[in-house]
Write an enzyme that holds these catalytic residues in place. Sequence first.
Site, PDB file in Angstrom:
ATOM      1  CG  ASP A 175     -50.080  92.167 -42.594  1.00 59.07           C
ATOM      2  OD1 ASP A 175     -49.732  91.076 -43.089  1.00 59.07           O
ATOM      3  OD2 ASP A 175     -51.186  92.692 -42.821  1.00 59.07           O
TER       4      ASP A 175
ATOM      5  CD  GLU B 184     -52.272  82.867 -41.800  1.00 52.60           C
ATOM      6  OE1 GLU B 184     -52.518  82.677 -43.009  1.00 52.60           O
ATOM      7  OE2 GLU B 184     -51.724  83.897 -41.349  1.00 52.60           O
TER       8      GLU B 184
END
Length: 219
Positions: A23, A115
């Site tokens: 990613d 997150e």
Amino acid sequence: MNWRFVKAFGIRVPMRYGIHGIDVSRHNDRIDWSRVRRMEADGVRLQFVFIKATEGATMADKNFGKNWKEAQRIALHRGAYHFYHPTRDPLKQADNFIRHVTLRPGDFAPVVDFEVVNGQSDKTIVDGLRLWLETIEDHYQVRPIIYTNGNLYRRYIKGNLDEYPLWIADYSTSHPGRYDADKLYFWQHNQRGWVQGIKGQVDFNVFVGDESRMREVCL
């Protein structure tokens, strides 16, 4: 777990899985995608990429458009993700993603990157995530994927948002068996890989399954 240190990537790779990917975001700077596609070492080649598209209610990744087109050009399975801020309006965050991301058949379902909690209550976080996910699913007609780490998964996702596919970041385990196997699709196992054509370190992931299962999380 059958791990192998792959010198070209600079990390140990879980060889039990056959579908590997990375990613990226603007932090990876300009990427030479042709070099990325050519890279293969010890029988491991990259087959998919998730690309940061948006963040919060207004921010867009400056390299998303180019990275998105290039991933398609070199025939990598591609997906787009949104970095979620619990202090921002979930509907505005969903609209931000929708404005910037057009998906085609074969692309991965949209991803919410969860997150940070920013001091918000459990209820605010869970309700906001659910609203983002439902809005995105209604627009793209596919169930979105939740990316998070083990601690946030156990506190906020498990028991609240179990119906969504899971992409877990867990660098402490040799196998992600502690997570719901029915919903676990991606495992980010290392943050410090190296890939030709990309400056700096790169997150490495595996798809937990085979090509037929991958269709479950694609348009």
